[in-house]
Design a protein around this motif. Structure first.
Motif, PDB file in Angstrom:
ATOM      1  N   CYS A  43       0.638  -1.142  -0.049  1.00 13.40           N
ATOM      2  CA  CYS A  43      -0.040   0.065  -0.186  1.00 13.40           C
ATOM      3  C   CYS A  43       0.733   1.236   0.064  1.00 13.40           C
ATOM      4  CB  CYS A  43      -1.080   0.166   1.300  1.00 13.40           C
ATOM      5  SG  CYS A  43      -1.872   1.690   1.399  1.00 13.40           S
ATOM      6  N   GLU A  45       0.376   4.104   1.051  1.00 13.50           N
ATOM      7  CA  GLU A  45       0.052   4.672   2.211  1.00 13.50           C
ATOM      8  C   GLU A  45       0.586   4.259   3.422  1.00 13.50           C
ATOM      9  OE1 GLU A  45      -1.750   7.689   2.483  1.00 13.50           O
ATOM     10  OE2 GLU A  45      -1.088   7.991   4.269  1.00 13.50           O
ATOM     11  N   CYS A  46       0.432   2.907   3.551  1.00 15.27           N
ATOM     12  CA  CYS A  46       0.819   2.306   4.880  1.00 15.27           C
ATOM     13  C   CYS A  46       1.862   1.069   4.730  1.00 15.27           C
ATOM     14  CB  CYS A  46      -0.377   1.861   5.724  1.00 15.27           C
ATOM     15  SG  CYS A  46      -1.308   0.451   4.915  1.00 15.27           S
ATOM     16  N   CYS A  65      -6.992  -0.631   0.202  1.00  9.38           N
ATOM     17  CA  CYS A  65      -6.048  -1.192   1.044  1.00  9.38           C
ATOM     18  C   CYS A  65      -6.888  -2.113   2.117  1.00  9.38           C
ATOM     19  CB  CYS A  65      -5.314   0.054   1.887  1.00  9.38           C
ATOM     20  SG  CYS A  65      -4.243  -0.562   3.202  1.00  9.38           S
ATOM     21  N   CYS A  70      -6.019   1.637   7.654  1.00 10.93           N
ATOM     22  CA  CYS A  70      -5.725   2.617   6.505  1.00 10.93           C
ATOM     23  C   CYS A  70      -6.772   2.489   5.638  1.00 10.93           C
ATOM     24  CB  CYS A  70      -4.526   2.043   6.026  1.00 10.93           C
ATOM     25  SG  CYS A  70      -3.954   2.692   4.407  1.00 10.93           S
ATOM     26  N   ALA A  72      -6.939   3.858   2.346  1.00  8.44           N
ATOM     27  CA  ALA A  72      -6.419   4.384   1.150  1.00  8.44           C
ATOM     28  C   ALA A  72      -7.089   3.742   0.057  1.00  8.44           C
ATOM     29  CB  ALA A  72      -4.821   4.086   1.094  1.00  8.44           C
TER      30      ALA A  72
HETATM   31 ZN   LIG Z   1      -2.689   1.092   3.484  1.00  4.15          ZN
END
Ligand SMILES: [Zn+2]
Length: 87
Positions: A43, A45-46, A65, A70, A72
């Motif tokens: 992901c 983002e995370c 995600c 998260c 996302a």
């Molecule tokens: Zn994520």
């Protein structure tokens, strides 16, 4: 969130940083026949790893995600990540 996809050609878990994609060795052979799993993506983002399908790689279906902490959502546009905007 990172904006670009980084493709790994060899599976090295330690290098699966956010936005890294690794194409499965059996890409297209598992999952739904019409939309098989194709790659693993961290992901952007995370960094949570998730399986993505052929349609998601093609940018036809948004990637969401799988992490509980998260939210996302994004599309894959070639090697770029495009955040999905609420319509
Ligand atoms: Zn994520």
């Amino acid at each position: 969130m990172v904006a670009e996809i980084n493709v790994l050609s060899t599976w090295i878990p330690e290098q699966m940083s956010p936005g890294t994609l690794f194409v499965l060795e059996n890409a297209g052979e598992v999952g739904e026949p019409e939309d098989p799993y194709f790659a693993v993506l961290a992901c952007p983002e995370c960094g949570t790893l998730g399986l993505i399908t052929k349609r998601q790689i093609a940018g036809l279906v948004a990637v969401i995600c799988g992490s509980d902490c998260c939210a996302a959502q994004f599309y894959i546009r070639d090697s770029a990540i495009e955040v999905r905007r609420p319509s």
